[in-house]
Design a protein around this motif. Structure first.
Motif, short mmCIF file in Angstrom:
data_model
loop_
_atom_site.label_atom_id
_atom_site.label_comp_id
_atom_site.label_asym_id
_atom_site.label_seq_id
_atom_site.Cartn_x
_atom_site.Cartn_y
_atom_site.Cartn_z
N THR A 24 1.07 -1.33 -0.46
CA THR A 24 -0.14 0.04 -0.33
C THR A 24 0.94 1.40 0.27
OG1 THR A 24 -0.18 0.06 2.62
CG2 THR A 24 -1.44 -1.28 1.47
N TYR A 27 1.06 3.55 5.61
CA TYR A 27 0.63 2.85 7.35
C TYR A 27 -0.18 3.47 7.94
CZ TYR A 27 3.83 -0.06 4.07
OH TYR A 27 4.61 -0.97 3.06
N TYR A 80 -9.38 7.51 13.67
CA TYR A 80 -9.40 6.24 13.49
C TYR A 80 -8.66 5.57 14.65
CZ TYR A 80 -5.77 2.40 11.94
OH TYR A 80 -4.91 1.49 11.79
N PHE A 175 -9.68 -0.92 7.25
CA PHE A 175 -8.20 -1.60 7.04
C PHE A 175 -7.83 -3.19 7.55
CE2 PHE A 175 -7.80 2.81 7.02
CZ PHE A 175 -6.68 3.17 5.78
N ASP A 178 -3.85 -3.16 7.39
CA ASP A 178 -3.20 -1.42 6.57
C ASP A 178 -3.38 -1.19 5.32
OD1 ASP A 178 -1.85 0.54 8.40
OD2 ASP A 178 -0.45 -1.13 9.02
N PRO A 180 -6.29 -0.92 3.07
CA PRO A 180 -7.86 -0.54 2.87
C PRO A 180 -8.94 -2.08 2.11
CG PRO A 180 -6.82 0.31 1.10
CD PRO A 180 -5.68 -0.93 1.69
N GLY A 250 -6.18 8.39 6.12
CA GLY A 250 -6.20 7.27 5.66
C GLY A 250 -5.33 7.07 4.40
N GLN A 262 -2.50 2.05 -2.18
CA GLN A 262 -3.80 1.02 -2.32
C GLN A 262 -4.55 1.14 -2.26
OE1 GLN A 262 -3.59 5.12 0.47
NE2 GLN A 262 -4.02 3.74 2.27
#
Length: 292
Positions: A24, A27, A80, A175, A178, A180, A250, A262
């Motif tokens: 991704t 993180y 988050y 997530f 990490d 998505p 994010g 991502q």
């Protein structure tokens, strides 16, 4: 023979799955410090089926109880919210282990919710991770669910893995380690939860629907069913807090959206591991889910 079978299973898995999701490059879990259970949460129900050891939490369900649940000390307007979870192995049909946001106590019969739920299973099948978003829910079976379900590319019973919900005024992102797996953008106020919520977790008996629509029930000959939680992350803007607070991002791009890396990871997960999408369910009335 064991080596032959292991090699056979390896080569039967498509190469894209054997390698795991593509990187991704970002993180979100590293942007929020971990906190111990006692620093951010309290028992909500079933205290006799809950124990805390050095900031880690264990909750369990057996025939003598309805399980156990916990709740954050504060309500949040955005943020988050992550935790590392280790799930119970073996026969867990009918049992749900969860981590979610809700304001059901502040708005009974009219609450909002964002769910991560692990649906228990039989030993020959994988756990299902169910994500869900709903708002103004009645709680009486008339909830308009927005379920998206996944298998995982690892065994969630062998170790702790991080799961998280990122919720801000423009989107919700789920997530797993990490990566998505689902993005739910705000397309209208009517289809997006905007009121403050608390963070909850629980383990409980949902035999009527949890495993293959209720086909398999909780079997207490396998009790206790145990959920283990640690590395709690509460990176949020508290209700009534500093007006200048902004939730963690994010994505490296800013407070909304995902990077191309991502998106590639999310597409990989959805292609290989998504097992249900409410928007693609022909049996649903999609006039009730206009975001589809």
């Amino acid at each position: 023979m064991a080596l032959f079978l292991s090699l056979l299973l390896f080569f039967m898995i498509p190469s894209s799955q054997a390698q795991g999701p593509p990187s991704t490059g970002y993180y979100p879990s590293s942007k929020v410090a971990s906190t111990g259970f006692d620093q951010g949460f309290k028992n909500r129900w079933g205290p006799q089926h809950q124990s805390v050891d050095q900031g880690s939490l264990t909750i369990w369900l057996d025939k003598s109880s309805g399980g156990s649940g916990f709740k954050s000390l504060d309500a949040y307007q955005s943020g988050y919210f992550g935790v590392a979870v280790k799930l119970h192995p073996g026969y867990t049909a009918g049992v749900i282990t969860s981590y979610y946001l809700s304001n059901n106590e502040a708005h009974p019969g009219d609450h909002d919710e964002i769910d991560i739920e692990f649906l228990g299973t039989t030993p020959d099948k994988q756990y299902v991770l169910q994500t869900n978003v709903y708002m103004r829910g009645s709680g009486d079976g008339n909830i308009i669910g927005r379920e998206m379900k996944f298998h995982l590319w690892f065994d969630p019973t062998q170790d702790f893995h991080n799961y998280a919900i990122l919720w801000n005024p423009s989107e919700i992102i789920f997530f797993v380690v990490d990566v998505p797996i689902r993005r739910y953008p705000r397309k209208s106020d009517a289809t997006f939860p905007l009121r403050p919520m608390w963070v909850y977790g629980s383990i409980w008996d949902a035999s009527s629907w949890a495993t293959e629509g209720g086909k398999y029930k909780a079997d207490y000959s396998f009790q206790p069913f145990i959920g283990r939680y640690r590395d709690f992350k509460l990176g949020g803007c508290k209700e009534g807090g500093d007006a200048s607070c902004s939730p963690p991002w994010g994505s490296p791009l800013g407070p909304s959206g995902l990077s191309s890396q991502q998106y590639a990871s999310m597409e990989w997960v959805q292609k290989n591991y998504k097992v249900y999408d409410y928007c693609r369910d022909s049996g649903r009335d999609h006039t009730l889910t206009p975001e589809c």
